[in-house]
Structure formats: structure tokens, C-alpha cells
Design an enzyme around this catalytic site. Structure first.
Site, PDB file in Angstrom:
ATOM      1  N   VAL A 165      34.933  47.510  33.457  1.00  0.00           N
ATOM      2  CA  VAL A 165      35.259  46.903  34.754  1.00  0.00           C
ATOM      3  C   VAL A 165      36.312  45.820  34.568  1.00  0.00           C
ATOM      4  O   VAL A 165      36.076  44.833  33.867  1.00  0.00           O
ATOM      5  CB  VAL A 165      34.002  46.296  35.419  1.00  0.00           C
ATOM      6  CG1 VAL A 165      34.353  45.705  36.778  1.00  0.00           C
ATOM      7  CG2 VAL A 165      32.910  47.345  35.564  1.00  0.00           C
ATOM      8  N   ILE A 220      38.900  41.126  31.790  1.00  0.00           N
ATOM      9  CA  ILE A 220      38.203  40.052  32.524  1.00  0.00           C
ATOM     10  C   ILE A 220      36.700  40.149  32.262  1.00  0.00           C
ATOM     11  O   ILE A 220      36.098  41.188  32.535  1.00  0.00           O
ATOM     12  CB  ILE A 220      38.451  40.173  34.049  1.00  0.00           C
ATOM     13  CG1 ILE A 220      39.943  40.150  34.368  1.00  0.00           C
ATOM     14  CG2 ILE A 220      37.716  39.070  34.796  1.00  0.00           C
ATOM     15  CD1 ILE A 220      40.261  40.333  35.853  1.00  0.00           C
ATOM     16  N   LYS A 277      34.220  51.074  39.399  1.00  0.00           N
ATOM     17  CA  LYS A 277      34.023  49.704  38.896  1.00  0.00           C
ATOM     18  C   LYS A 277      33.210  48.883  39.891  1.00  0.00           C
ATOM     19  O   LYS A 277      32.322  48.114  39.514  1.00  0.00           O
ATOM     20  CB  LYS A 277      35.385  49.061  38.635  1.00  0.00           C
ATOM     21  CG  LYS A 277      36.193  49.798  37.562  1.00  0.00           C
ATOM     22  CD  LYS A 277      37.623  49.303  37.503  1.00  0.00           C
ATOM     23  CE  LYS A 277      38.447  50.151  36.555  1.00  0.00           C
ATOM     24  NZ  LYS A 277      39.877  49.848  36.599  1.00  0.00           N
TER      25      LYS A 277
END
Ligand SMILES: NC(=O)c1ccc[n+]([C@@H]2O[C@H](COP(=O)([O-])OP(=O)(O)OC[C@H]3O[C@@H](n4cnc5c(N)ncnc54)[C@H](OP(=O)(O)O)[C@@H]3O)[C@@H](O)[C@H]2O)c1
Length: 428
Positions: free
Chosen positions: A134, A138, A207
Site C-alpha cells: 500500500v 509510505i 490498496k
């Protein structure tokens, strides 16, 4: 002295090679941070003799990812093959069944088989980690699962397909039509082999479903994500949105409502001055809102060798430290089947209609919208070369369901040309 943690890496493409580079370049640093040496025992890919730009001679080779996953000298199976089924799933299942932790970047596999794999992992006491699946580099899974564990999450949003953000920002910056930028992205190799995975919102929808499962304690429900791609966004939409202080992003939104969980991935207008509105190029952003913390904004590279490998190795480091957190943040057996509540939350909408250039056409449309309970905040008619006049309407908040009913009525007036374009305006 703790023995080294030995990795078996299946897949030596963009992400696999990135992982090899990090292990080769940052071995001492990782050992110092985790208290354990991290080594690569064996690797697997389709083609053995390809030069991948990294040395491989120190590692054993397996043609078959399942054989790699079950080798005695592999402590952690790292799945970087891709594909929701096939060898990726078979090897992941083999590793988990053998009680071995698995780290994967494979959102497609998790979006479809996440619940079954989480149950298998827990039944065998193995961890299953997927930070890289995902928003690339990050650390949003970690943020939701760990740092924000004490919050009731009110909303999760994300721009999580860099290719779509690239296409939309380039259309805007260069004044180019969608078709031209799409072909440019294809030539640059930015698009998946099946481009609808990107521009149709499927990849980003995978995601979002994973984030929503963690945020709301439900089983991954990809089929419950309302999907709309960016294919019908015109340069005029982008310019007019900009005129009104908005930018258009392929935005995922998940929220819990009294009626259930809403999940959508669709082109959405966001305020130009908001963090989401300022996002450029292929960069990703995840916004998490919690009742105690307020709004948390995470921004960074959502794909590519280094960023994705960084996320994979963050998961490996946790395993080296002995952490075993449930894949979706709570035991798989306690995850509820998601109750879907799509189209429940009212929001303002942007409408682009193509009206026959005849007296009273606009008034008829306004009347039909009004009768359906849709009130108009702003309306503009633009100059036009052909017979149909582009009309732009911004509504006051209404539910997408009510708007869909109203637009069906508008289509029945006989004064509308092409199908209307309706985009939500998200308050962020
Ligand atoms: N690329 C990114 O920026 C990114 C970002 C986030 C997540 N991901 C995810 O990470 C995963 C890997 O992506 P990638 O971009 O690295 O893919 P990729 O460059 O296409 O690499 C895939 C690798 O898997 C190997 N492979 C495929 N089928 C195989 C099989 N049956 N047996 C053995 N090896 C096989 C290929 O071998 P050959 O090299 O010999 O063909 C290749 O090395 C995917 O799940 C993707 O969605 C990627």
C-alpha cells in the site's frame, strides 16, 4: 548471539533487486538496529542467467518459488513475484503452512485472499506483513496498525496510484488531452500491462480495501469498493475545477457510517490548497483521521525500486526484532464481514452536462434537479463550437445515490447530449 535471519526472495524484478541492494549495502546498519544479522539464503525468478545489476552468486537458486519458500535454510519468505494467484499465492501458503513469516508487496493477492492468508498465518503462528503493498514507501500500514491503534478512525483517504496522479497533473500542466498523456505514460512504461488496473482504479482500490480492513476491523472487501476510473476526465474538467479552486485526483475514501462501511476510489475534486490538492506527479499521499489524533498526512514515493524495497525491509526488520502483529491489526477471527454502505454520506458534486443549444434547456435541467431534491450552488455555461453547450453545475451536498436518480431524470428531458460527468467534491 542470535543467529542470522535468513531470507528467501522470490522475484528479482524492480522490487526484488531493490531488496537485494538494501541487504547488500546496509547489512551492518540493519544488524545494529535489529540486533540480528539479516542475510539472503536463496532467490528465485523465471530467468536464471539474466544480468540484474546486482551480484547473485552468494545465494542459492530455486526455479520454483514454492521450493524456495520451504527450504530449511529460509527463515522468512519474501514474495515479490506479483499476481493474485499462481506461484505467489502457492508459495505464500507453503511458507505460512510451514510456520515461516512472509513479507509481500502483493496488493492484488491480499485484496482477494487477505482474510484466508491472515487466518493461515495465525493458525501457524507466523507473521504476514505487507507494508509495501500500500502506497510503496509510505509506512501507512504501520501508522494505522501501531501508532494510531488507540484511535477510532473516522476517515482514511489516499492518492495511491502514482500513474493516475502523473496523468492528471501532466494534463493540467501541459494542457494536454487524456488520450495523449495516456499514450505518453504507456511509452514511458508507467502503465501496467493491463492499463485498466491503473486508470480504472483497480490497483488503488486494492490498496484502499487493505487500509479500510485495518481501520475498521472488517475483512478485506475489495468487491465493496466503488470504482470509477479517470478515463472520462477531460482537460476542460481539470481547468474548470481549477477555476473554482479545486484539483481532480483519483482519490480513495473509506469511512465508517452508521449504515456500514463506505469505500470508493474515484476521480474527486479536492481543495487546491489542501495537502491532497497540492500533490504533484507520481507522489502518493495517505490521510488518516482519528478521533484522538485528528488528521495525519503521510506523503512519499508510492512505487519504484528504492521506496518499495524500503517498505519490504521495514517489515523484515520487525520480524528480526521478534514482532508479530496480526496482519490486519487484530486477530483474523475477530474481523467482521464488512457491511457495505456505499453512497450514504452526502457531499457536494461537480456535474458536467452537455446541453442541446435550445431555449429553455438549462431551465428544464435545473427544474428536474430541483424536483429530485438536488439544490444548485453554482452553475456556469461555457462557449462552445458545436451544437451542444457545456454546462457546469456544483451542487450543495447530496448523496451520490440521490444524484444518480436525479441524473436519470435529467437524461429523460431530451435536452442532454453525452452522458453527464459527475464527480464528488471531498471536504479535506
Ligand atoms: N514496482 C513497484 O514499484 C511496486 C510498488 C509496490 C508494490 N509492487 C508489487 O511488488 C511485486 C513485484 O513487483 P515488481 O515491479 O518488482 O515486478 P517485476 O519487475 O515484474 O518482477 C517480477 C519478478 O517475479 C519473477 N517471476 C514472475 N513469475 C515467476 C515465476 N512463476 N517463478 C519465478 N519467478 C517469477 C520475475 O522473473 P524474471 O525477472 O526472470 O522474469 C521477476 O523477477 C508485485 O506484487 C507488485 O504489485 C511493486
Amino acid at each position: 548471539m542470535t543467529p542470522p535471519l535468513r531470507l528467501g526472495i522470490a522475484g528479482l524484478g524492480t522490487v526484488g533487486v531493490g531488496v537485494l541492494r538494501i541487504v547488500q549495502d546496509h547489512g551492518a546498519m540493519l544488524a545494529a538496529r535489529t540486533g540480528r544479522a539479516i542475510e539472503i539464503a536463496a532467490v528465485s525468478a523465471r530467468t536464471r542467467d539474466r544480468d540484474r545489476g546486482v551480484p547473485l552468486s552468494d545465494y542459492a537458486w530455486e526455479d520454483d518459488p514454492v521450493a524456495l519458500a520451504t527450504r530449511d535454510d529460509v527463515d522468512v519468505f519474501v514474495e515479490l513475484l506479483g499476481g493474485s494467484d499462481g506461484p505467489a499465492k502457492a508459495a505464500t501458503e507453503a511458507a505460512l503452512t510451514a510456520g515461516k513469516p512472509v513479507v509481500t508487496a502483493n496488493k492484488a493477492m491480499l485484496a482477494i485472499h487477505g482474510q484466508a492468508l491472515a487466518e493461515l498465518a495465525e493458525a501457524n503462528g507466523a507473521s504476514l506483513r505487507f507494508e509495501a503493498a500500500v502506497a510503496g514507501g509510505i509506512p501507512c500500514i504501520k501508522a494505522l496498525t501501531e501508532g494510531l491503534a488507540a484511535n477510532r478512525v473516522t476517515r482514511v483517504m489516499g492518492v495511491m496510484n502514482g500513474t493516475c496522479n502523473y496523468i492528471l497533473t501532466r494534463m493540467e500542466a501541459e494542457g494536454l488531452p487524456y488520450e495523449e498523456v495516456f499514450e505518453e505514460a504507456r511509452a514511458l512504461g508507467y502503465l501496467e500491462a493491463d492499463p485498466t488496473l491503473d486508470v480504472g482504479g483497480i490497483d488503488a482500490g486494492h490498496k484502499l480495501a487493505l487500509l479500510a480492513a485495518i481501520a475498521y476491523g472488517n475483512r478485506v472487501d475489495f468487491d465493496g469498493v466503488q470504482l470509477q476510473g479517470i478515463e472520462r476526465i477531460s482537460i476542460d474538467d481539470i481547468r474548470r475545477a481549477r477555476d473554482m479552486g479545486y484539483r481532480i485526483k483519483l482519490l480513495g475514501v473509506a469511512r465508517a457510517t452508521p449504515a456500514g462501511i463506505e469505500q470508493s476510489m474515484r476521480p474527486t475534486l479536492v481543495p487546491a490548497e489542501s495537502p491532497l490538492g497540492q500533490l504533484e506527479g507520481a507522489t502518493n499521499m495517505v490521510v488518516i483521521e482519528g478521533d484522538a489524533v485528528g488528521q495525519v498526512v503521510l506523503r512519499g514515493a508510492g512505487a519504484g525500486e528504492g521506496p518499495t524495497a524500503s517498505a519490504v525491509m521495514g517489515d523484515v526488520a520487525d520480524i528480526a526484532r521478534g514482532l508479530n502483529i496480526a496482519p490486519f491489526g487484530q486477530p483474523a477471527a475477530t474481523l467482521e464481514r464488512a457491511v457495505r454502505a456505499n453512497a450514504a454520506t452526502p457531499c457536494a458534486h461537480y456535474l458536467r452536462l452537455s446541453l442541446r443549444d435550445e431555449p429553455g434547456a438549462l431551465a428544464r435541467v435545473a427544474t428536474v434537479l430541483g424536483q429530485a431534491g438536488i439544490s444548485i450552488d453554482r452553475m456556469r455555461q461555457y462557449d462552445h463550437p458545436g451544437d451542444d453547450a457545456p454546462v457546469l453545475i456544483v451542487t450543495h451536498p447530496c448523496t451520490p445515490g440521490d444524484l444518480a436518480d436525479a441524473l436519470a431524470g435529467v437524461s429523460g428531458t431530451g435536452v442532454v447530449g453525452a452522458d453527464p460527468v459527475a464527480l464528488q467534491i471531498q471536504d479535506v
